[in-house]
Write an enzyme that holds these catalytic residues in place. Structure first.
Site, short mmCIF file in Angstrom:
data_model
loop_
_atom_site.label_atom_id
_atom_site.label_comp_id
_atom_site.label_asym_id
_atom_site.label_seq_id
_atom_site.Cartn_x
_atom_site.Cartn_y
_atom_site.Cartn_z
N HIS A 100 4.95 -10.97 26.37
CA HIS A 100 4.98 -12.26 25.66
C HIS A 100 3.59 -12.88 25.54
O HIS A 100 3.45 -14.10 25.45
CB HIS A 100 5.93 -13.25 26.35
N SER A 159 -21.64 -12.36 9.67
CA SER A 159 -21.12 -13.41 8.81
C SER A 159 -22.12 -13.72 7.71
O SER A 159 -23.34 -13.64 7.92
CB SER A 159 -20.84 -14.67 9.63
N TYR A 186 15.57 14.25 -14.05
CA TYR A 186 14.26 13.62 -14.13
C TYR A 186 14.32 12.35 -14.97
O TYR A 186 14.96 12.31 -16.03
CB TYR A 186 13.23 14.58 -14.73
N LYS A 245 3.22 8.49 -8.42
CA LYS A 245 1.99 9.24 -8.17
C LYS A 245 0.90 8.32 -7.62
O LYS A 245 0.20 8.65 -6.65
CB LYS A 245 1.53 9.92 -9.45
#
Length: 431
Positions: free
Chosen positions: A157, A279, A318, A326
């Site tokens: 926890h 940064s 198909y 793809k």
């Protein structure tokens, strides 16, 4: 664009519709193109076996297919929007070079089984890479788990719970990635079936030599039913993505730990400098950006799997919807493998801050040890539990993290990590 393979006389092609139909297919096919060429060579050999092409034509076709592969690798041939897709490009090149022999290459196959087999070969390669990455991560974790253990708080926890160690932490991820390598191997066995020769999903009126193409392409078995060959498209891709996703879930948790452990509040871990960035505005900052993106990478794999799943609410046979799968498999597989490849070096080089981790072990974290010791001496566990809870603040009196770990003798725990059993499990993948 070259003339589409399916073009019929008297029908005008609308450029906007054609762009929509083609989509990104020709760009994505660059990833699968060499596999498509390999499958085409096997198909040509099969056609020669049943006298659809002559021995001389087969030799010429294979020679030109090899030349096309070489040109593609060198950049002399570029797969671009001159072609509807990679399949069309192969046939156009062969026809340009060999005339009628090139026009015969598509006999007995459809673009449906052509894309299936090229994709299947590609997926097999990626599963081999997945297993390799998972094994490399497991090996690094086992090596580091074998080093002297440093006490590390164990959390439940997100609260300090019991004494743990760096060795236990590494051993946990070692076993996870051994399982991930095993899953990659099992998924490879599932998809290792040759769909070439099933055409558009209903077979053809030719005695195709499918046993030859199966062996020539290195498949372990033939996908027998043409209908199932089409039904497996998407299903097998999802299985591969699920195998990668399993590894990415473990990676996400590992990255979460490192994200916490590198904060000033924890200060348990120092990352290699290459795995951090600065940064843009705060000169004092070094950010664990690589770890954060490793943590986020599961989302890309999960999204690809979900996209394919949503495409599969289709009837038998198909359907063009599957063209969109793809891009999903390419992006999901590529991103997952790219993330996993970075992990072994990261884990090998991260440094633990021993003093800070030891200082984070609080006296109350020995309370579980106290309760179990009393229970082992004959006190009913619930009575021992209550007594230990009431005296938790003083549970650490006279105790050390090393002693706590030394007494943790249950299999897999601090004093019985069973690293050799895990190493044996990893070695068994070679059998």
């Amino acid at each position: 664009m070259t003339q589409p393979l399916w073009q019929k006389s008297g029908i005008q092609i609308d450029a906007k519709i054609m762009r929509f139909l083609a989509g990104d297919d020709v760009l994505l096919d660059r990833e699968f193109f060499l596999h498509d060429i390999t499958a085409s060579k096997a198909h040509v050999e099969g056609l020669a076996h049943i006298d659809v092409v002559s021995i001389d034509e087969a030799a010429a076709l294979k020679r030109e297919l090899d030349a096309l592969a070489d040109d593609f690798r060198s950049g002399a041939f570029v797969l671009d929007d001159r072609y509807e897709d990679g399949h069309s490009a192969i046939e156009a090149r062969l026809t340009e070079r060999l005339g009628d022999a090139g026009r015969r290459v598509h006999t007995g196959r459809s673009r449906n089984d052509q894309v299936l087999v090229a994709t299947r070969l590609w997926l097999k390669d990626k599963l081999v890479a997945l297993e390799s990455h998972c094994r490399a991560i497991a090996e690094v974790c086992l090596d580091r788990a074998a080093q002297p253990a440093v006490p590390l708080p164990g959390y439940t926890h997100l609260q300090r719970a019991v004494v743990s160690s760096t060795a236990m932490w590494f051993a946990g991820f070692a076993e996870g990635f051994i399982d991930n390598a095993m899953r990659a191997r099992q998924t490879l066995a599932l998809i290792d079936a040759n769909p070439l020769g099933t055409a558009a999903g209903y077979g053809v009126n030719l005695k195709l030599d499918r046993e030859h193409t199966t062996k020539a392409l290195g498949f372990s078995r033939m996908q027998v039913s043409p209908i199932y060959a089409q039904l497996s498209r998407g299903k097998f891709e999802m299985a591969v993505l699920e195998a990668i996703a399993g590894a990415m879930l473990d990676l996400r948790r590992l990255a979460w730990d490192l994200s916490l452990f590198t904060t000033a509040e924890f200060n348990f871990v120092k990352l290699p400098a290459e795995y951090t960035t600065g940064s843009s505005i705060m000169p004092n900052k070094r950010n664990p950006d690589v770890v954060e993106l490793l943590r986020a990478s599961y989302a890309s794999v999960a999204a690809a799997r979900t996209e394919i799943e949503q495409l599969l609410s289709l009837p038998t046979g198909y359907q063009r919807d599957l063209q969109f799968s793809k891009g999903s498999i390419f992006h999901g597989v590529r991103h997952g493998l790219m993330a996993l490849e970075l992990v072994p070096d990261l884990l090998a080089r991260l440094q633990w801050n021993d003093e800070v981790m030891r200082a984070a072990i609080e006296p109350a974290m020995y309370a579980t040890d106290v309760a179990i010791e009393q229970a082992a001496a004959g006190v009913p566990f619930r009575d021992a539990y209550r007594a230990a809870a009431e005296a938790a603040a003083s549970a650490g009196a006279g105790r050390t993290p090393e002693a706590s770990l030394a007494e943790r003798t249950s299999p897999g725990a601090g004093n019985d990590l069973q690293l050799e059993a895990l190493r044996a499990r990893l070695r068994n993948l070679d059998d």
